[in-house]
Design an enzyme around this catalytic site. Structure first.
Site, PDB file in Angstrom:
ATOM      1  N   CYS A   2      72.084  40.233  35.736  1.00 12.24           N
ATOM      2  CA  CYS A   2      71.796  41.665  35.773  1.00 12.24           C
ATOM      3  C   CYS A   2      71.669  42.167  37.202  1.00 12.24           C
ATOM      4  O   CYS A   2      71.686  41.409  38.156  1.00 12.24           O
ATOM      5  CB  CYS A   2      70.481  41.967  35.040  1.00 12.24           C
ATOM      6  SG  CYS A   2      70.458  41.431  33.337  1.00 12.24           S
ATOM      7  N   ARG A  47      72.657  45.608  32.759  1.00 13.17           N
ATOM      8  CA  ARG A  47      72.546  44.369  32.003  1.00 13.17           C
ATOM      9  C   ARG A  47      73.863  43.657  31.741  1.00 13.17           C
ATOM     10  O   ARG A  47      74.844  44.271  31.320  1.00 13.17           O
ATOM     11  CB  ARG A  47      71.875  44.639  30.646  1.00 13.17           C
ATOM     12  CG  ARG A  47      71.580  43.343  29.881  1.00 13.17           C
ATOM     13  CD  ARG A  47      71.037  43.572  28.495  1.00 13.17           C
ATOM     14  NE  ARG A  47      70.656  42.297  27.884  1.00 13.17           N
ATOM     15  CZ  ARG A  47      70.546  42.077  26.593  1.00 13.17           C
ATOM     16  NH1 ARG A  47      70.774  43.065  25.736  1.00 13.17           N
ATOM     17  NH2 ARG A  47      70.199  40.896  26.132  1.00 13.17           N
ATOM     18  N   LEU A  48      73.828  42.329  31.994  1.00 16.79           N
ATOM     19  CA  LEU A  48      74.850  41.414  31.513  1.00 16.79           C
ATOM     20  C   LEU A  48      74.191  40.603  30.403  1.00 16.79           C
ATOM     21  O   LEU A  48      73.274  39.824  30.655  1.00 16.79           O
ATOM     22  CB  LEU A  48      75.329  40.490  32.633  1.00 16.79           C
ATOM     23  CG  LEU A  48      76.361  39.428  32.262  1.00 16.79           C
ATOM     24  CD1 LEU A  48      77.685  40.081  31.875  1.00 16.79           C
ATOM     25  CD2 LEU A  48      76.570  38.446  33.415  1.00 16.79           C
ATOM     26  N   ILE A  50      73.266  37.855  28.009  1.00 17.54           N
ATOM     27  CA  ILE A  50      73.451  36.415  27.894  1.00 17.54           C
ATOM     28  C   ILE A  50      72.584  35.853  26.756  1.00 17.54           C
ATOM     29  O   ILE A  50      73.035  35.073  25.937  1.00 17.54           O
ATOM     30  CB  ILE A  50      73.080  35.689  29.213  1.00 17.54           C
ATOM     31  CG1 ILE A  50      73.895  36.244  30.389  1.00 17.54           C
ATOM     32  CG2 ILE A  50      73.264  34.186  29.069  1.00 17.54           C
ATOM     33  CD1 ILE A  50      75.367  35.963  30.333  1.00 17.54           C
ATOM     34  N   ILE A  51      71.303  36.232  26.743  1.00 17.25           N
ATOM     35  CA  ILE A  51      70.340  35.793  25.730  1.00 17.25           C
ATOM     36  C   ILE A  51      69.892  37.009  24.918  1.00 17.25           C
ATOM     37  O   ILE A  51      69.606  38.064  25.487  1.00 17.25           O
ATOM     38  CB  ILE A  51      69.109  35.125  26.377  1.00 17.25           C
ATOM     39  CG1 ILE A  51      69.539  33.956  27.262  1.00 17.25           C
ATOM     40  CG2 ILE A  51      68.115  34.657  25.304  1.00 17.25           C
ATOM     41  CD1 ILE A  51      70.155  32.791  26.519  1.00 17.25           C
ATOM     42  N   ASN A  71      66.137  39.818  36.548  1.00 20.94           N
ATOM     43  CA  ASN A  71      67.494  39.296  36.703  1.00 20.94           C
ATOM     44  C   ASN A  71      67.396  37.783  36.729  1.00 20.94           C
ATOM     45  O   ASN A  71      66.675  37.222  37.556  1.00 20.94           O
ATOM     46  CB  ASN A  71      68.121  39.815  37.994  1.00 20.94           C
ATOM     47  CG  ASN A  71      69.417  39.098  38.325  1.00 20.94           C
ATOM     48  OD1 ASN A  71      70.185  38.749  37.441  1.00 20.94           O
ATOM     49  ND2 ASN A  71      69.662  38.861  39.609  1.00 20.94           N
ATOM     50  N   GLY A  72      68.123  37.110  35.838  1.00 21.38           N
ATOM     51  CA  GLY A  72      68.130  35.655  35.846  1.00 21.38           C
ATOM     52  C   GLY A  72      67.888  35.065  34.483  1.00 21.38           C
ATOM     53  O   GLY A  72      68.087  35.722  33.453  1.00 21.38           O
ATOM     54  N   GLU A  73      67.446  33.803  34.479  1.00 17.83           N
ATOM     55  CA  GLU A  73      67.185  33.087  33.231  1.00 17.83           C
ATOM     56  C   GLU A  73      65.871  32.316  33.355  1.00 17.83           C
ATOM     57  O   GLU A  73      65.622  31.663  34.378  1.00 17.83           O
ATOM     58  CB  GLU A  73      68.307  32.084  32.924  1.00 17.83           C
ATOM     59  CG  GLU A  73      69.705  32.669  32.891  1.00 17.83           C
ATOM     60  CD  GLU A  73      69.956  33.592  31.708  1.00 17.83           C
ATOM     61  OE1 GLU A  73      69.120  33.616  30.781  1.00 17.83           O
ATOM     62  OE2 GLU A  73      71.000  34.283  31.721  1.00 17.83           O
ATOM     63  N   LEU A 225      82.735  25.590  36.718  1.00 16.83           N
ATOM     64  CA  LEU A 225      83.582  25.669  37.898  1.00 16.83           C
ATOM     65  C   LEU A 225      83.908  24.240  38.304  1.00 16.83           C
ATOM     66  O   LEU A 225      83.006  23.455  38.632  1.00 16.83           O
ATOM     67  CB  LEU A 225      82.870  26.396  39.037  1.00 16.83           C
ATOM     68  CG  LEU A 225      82.457  27.845  38.763  1.00 16.83           C
ATOM     69  CD1 LEU A 225      81.755  28.436  39.982  1.00 16.83           C
ATOM     70  CD2 LEU A 225      83.667  28.692  38.389  1.00 16.83           C
ATOM     71  N   ILE A 255      90.662  26.669  41.248  1.00 16.75           N
ATOM     72  CA  ILE A 255      91.517  27.622  41.959  1.00 16.75           C
ATOM     73  C   ILE A 255      92.077  26.972  43.211  1.00 16.75           C
ATOM     74  O   ILE A 255      91.446  26.105  43.829  1.00 16.75           O
ATOM     75  CB  ILE A 255      90.736  28.909  42.319  1.00 16.75           C
ATOM     76  CG1 ILE A 255      91.689  29.973  42.886  1.00 16.75           C
ATOM     77  CG2 ILE A 255      89.594  28.614  43.296  1.00 16.75           C
ATOM     78  CD1 ILE A 255      91.090  31.363  42.962  1.00 16.75           C
ATOM     79  N   THR A 305      81.480  31.347  56.979  1.00 16.08           N
ATOM     80  CA  THR A 305      81.601  30.390  55.882  1.00 16.08           C
ATOM     81  C   THR A 305      81.590  31.089  54.536  1.00 16.08           C
ATOM     82  O   THR A 305      82.377  30.770  53.639  1.00 16.08           O
ATOM     83  CB  THR A 305      80.437  29.378  55.928  1.00 16.08           C
ATOM     84  OG1 THR A 305      80.338  28.834  57.229  1.00 16.08           O
ATOM     85  CG2 THR A 305      80.644  28.268  54.923  1.00 16.08           C
ATOM     86  N   ARG A 308      84.939  33.024  53.898  1.00 15.67           N
ATOM     87  CA  ARG A 308      86.045  32.103  53.635  1.00 15.67           C
ATOM     88  C   ARG A 308      85.983  31.541  52.207  1.00 15.67           C
ATOM     89  O   ARG A 308      86.979  31.507  51.494  1.00 15.67           O
ATOM     90  CB  ARG A 308      85.992  30.933  54.619  1.00 15.67           C
ATOM     91  CG  ARG A 308      86.393  31.251  56.035  1.00 15.67           C
ATOM     92  CD  ARG A 308      86.212  30.003  56.887  1.00 15.67           C
ATOM     93  NE  ARG A 308      86.617  30.200  58.282  1.00 15.67           N
ATOM     94  CZ  ARG A 308      86.536  29.248  59.214  1.00 15.67           C
ATOM     95  NH1 ARG A 308      86.066  28.057  58.883  1.00 15.67           N
ATOM     96  NH2 ARG A 308      86.915  29.503  60.452  1.00 15.67           N
ATOM     97  N   SER A 330      77.830  25.495  38.241  1.00 18.54           N
ATOM     98  CA  SER A 330      78.401  25.282  39.569  1.00 18.54           C
ATOM     99  C   SER A 330      77.667  24.140  40.266  1.00 18.54           C
ATOM    100  O   SER A 330      76.521  23.826  39.937  1.00 18.54           O
ATOM    101  CB  SER A 330      78.286  26.574  40.394  1.00 18.54           C
ATOM    102  OG  SER A 330      78.776  26.389  41.704  1.00 18.54           O
ATOM    103  N   GLY A 331      78.319  23.529  41.231  1.00 18.14           N
ATOM    104  CA  GLY A 331      77.743  22.373  41.928  1.00 18.14           C
ATOM    105  C   GLY A 331      77.007  22.699  43.207  1.00 18.14           C
ATOM    106  O   GLY A 331      76.755  21.795  44.015  1.00 18.14           O
TER     107      GLY A 331
END
Length: 538
Positions: A2, A47-48, A50-51, A71-73, A225, A255, A305, A308, A330-331
């Site tokens: 969000c 809002r996005l 998710i839950i 915003n978050g989980e 990802l 990608i 960084t 890029r 994601s890592g």
């Protein structure tokens, strides 16, 4: 998930606040709502979902007069409902709602109970509290206008031209008018002398598995990802195992400039090994250059960084959301935790190595986490990061430096992480991927991306302009033409001194070449230690 905006103080025009909030509509394309409290404070939310897709609308009211935006989980929300909040009546099944109830029950002393990635503001009458997760996975800014009103927002966009001063909200802190900033996250590992544990490979493996399991919490499809590097490959492997147990398919995404990009080749091997439904996205260098202006507006940084690496992630995020996926693993963070960047092998002492891992983790919010959030949320995609789970960090960060230091194991970075998941009886990854040398994301998409980007920026900036760099940009003065070019775009959108001061440059230690590309380190298998000279003014 969000974009939040909170204004504490009376008299702000409601229609203007709606317009300010809409500057972050990319973060929450599903719903938008606003609440004005009885005392005139304003909470706005993009809002996005998710839950709890149907009843989790924000701002959320608690049991009485308190309201909240988040915003978050919150991954332990059900545990909190079942224990310390079992006497509270909830309005929704949203993970976010526990925050306002914890405030109602414990006052300010509750933020340490949250297990998740979050930025929130709770308002109750004229009392309020704002907080940010331990590492800064979710962004948050704060500021004050010329009438003394306090602002809190997920991005700079809504507040940069409204506040006389503003700054980045520090991770691991909460703020109230009564207490000011309070540091609630004080892990033992912040004292390097406490990082003295022997490595326990089984415990390390279990901790990362549990961190990944938490982050599969969702009412919408989840993807991964998959760059083909160690970190994203491990989280993908663990997620694939966990979802397979539930009979669910995992979508993976990579990608590159083309099919021969270093990461693309490795990602295909991993996807085939794991049996994921794999999607490979390509972008051209011209497309990458064309999007720089819009990208820097989204990123709110001029760090070399970050720009890029965010470009390919920006294109990839668009492709992912076009397929209807809203959440990816994601890592991020593994390189900082385990000393994975190639420059770490040049650490003068074990003590220096350990201190650097701690500092890099503490500063993740200024670069990698900012990039991971804003380049994905530019398209309404949420990135979750298992390597920065609090419980996992308590295990991984406290391992003594002698166990992590690359030179201890023949220069193999992240040796202990590789060793923990080198299980021949039930392999997590192909051996050639498990033991592949580190590629920084901006290199891995194709070496021509960085090389051409440096050349392009050099063609756009004259030597005369570089000579005036310190006069035009006295704070964080750019020292290469590439950095200068990004700074001019940033300054166009965010000319305020406060805006420039939110940015921290990422510079590798212990190597002569200060370019952040992994290929600038002589240890890289395809080292190009001259990479930074293009565009540099002596």
């Amino acid at each position: 998930m969000c974009g939040i905006l909170a204004i504490i103080g009376k008299g702000k025009d409601e229609q203007l606040v709606k317009q300010l909030s809409k500057r972050m509509s990319h973060r929450g394309p599903d719903e938008s709502d606003m609440h004005v409290t009885e005392n005139g404070h304003i909470l706005s939310h993009e809002r996005l979902s998710i839950i709890d897709l149907h009843s989790g609308r924000q701002p959320i009211q608690g049991c009485s007069t308190a309201w909240m935006v988040h915003n978050g989980e919150i991954y332990n929300h059900q545990e909190l409902r079942d224990t310390v909040l079992k006497d509270h009546v909830f309005r929704s099944k949203s993970d976010s709602e526990v925050i306002v109830h914890l405030y109602e029950k414990f006052g300010y002393d509750f933020v340490h109970m949250l297990d998740g990635d979050f930025a929130f503001v709770v308002v109750d009458g004229d009392d309020y509290i704002a907080g940010r997760d331990p590492l800064g996975v979710k962004p948050l800014y704060y500021g004050m206008d010329d009438r003394g009103r306090m602002y809190f927002a997920s991005e700079m966009k809504p507040i940069a031209d409204q506040c006389k001063t503003f700054s980045t909200f520090p991770p691991g802190h909460y703020y109230t008018a009564e207490t000011g900033f309070v540091k609630y996250y004080t892990p033992e590992y912040e004292d390097y002398k406490k990082c003295d544990a022997e490595v326990d490979y089984a415990l390390l493996r279990e901790a990362l598995t549990e961190a990944t399991r938490k982050r599969l919490m969702s009412d919408v499809p989840i993807g991964v990802l998959l760059s083909g590097g160690l970190d994203s490959s491990l989280t993908s492997s663990i997620a694939a195992r966990l979802l397979q147990d539930k009979g669910k398919e995992l979508h993976s995404f990579s990608i590159g400039l083309d099919q021969e990009a270093p990461d693309a080749i490795a990602a295909r091997k991993v996807a085939a090994f794991l049996g994921t439904k794999h999607h490979e996205v390509h972008f051209t260098i011209d497309q990458g250059i064309e999007v720089l202006d819009k990208l820097i507006w989204h990123l709110e940084t001029y760090d070399v960084t970050s720009v890029r690496a965010s470009t390919p992630m920006y294109f990839l995020s668009k492709a992912i959301t076009d397929l209807g996926i809203k959440v990816v693993l994601s890592g991020e963070g593994a390189d900082e935790v385990f000393g994975g960047y190639l420059y770490f092998r040049n650490a003068p002492t074990t003590e220096d190595f350990t201190k650097e891992t701690i500092e890099r983790v503490q500063k993740l919010f200024t670069a990698d986490l900012l990039r991971a959030d804003k380049s994905t949320m530019a398209h309404g995609l949420e990135a979750r990061v298992p390597f920065l789970d609090k419980d996992f960090l308590d295990v991984a960060m406290k391992i003594k430096g002698e166990e992590k230091l690359p030179k201890t194991y023949g220069g193999r970075e992240k040796y202990i992480l590789r060793k923990a998941f080198d299980t021949p009886e039930q392999p997590y990854l192909p051996q050639e991927v498990l033991w592949r040398q580190k590629e920084q994301f901006s290199d891995g998409v194709g070496y021509r991306w960085i090389d051409t980007l440096i050349e392009y920026c050099a063609s756009q900036v004259t030597d005369e302009q570089m000579e005036q760099a310190a006069t035009l940009y006295p704070y964080n003065t750019p020292v290469t033409k590439e950095a200068y070019y990004y700074r001019t775009i940033f300054h166009k959108y965010y000319p305020q001194t406060s805006a420039a001061q939110t940015v921290r440059k990422w510079i590798p230690k212990w190597q002569e070449n200060q370019d952040p590309s992994g290929r600038a380190n002589a240890a890289h298998v395809q080292a190009d230690v001259e990479i930074a000279k293009s565009g540099v003014v002596a």
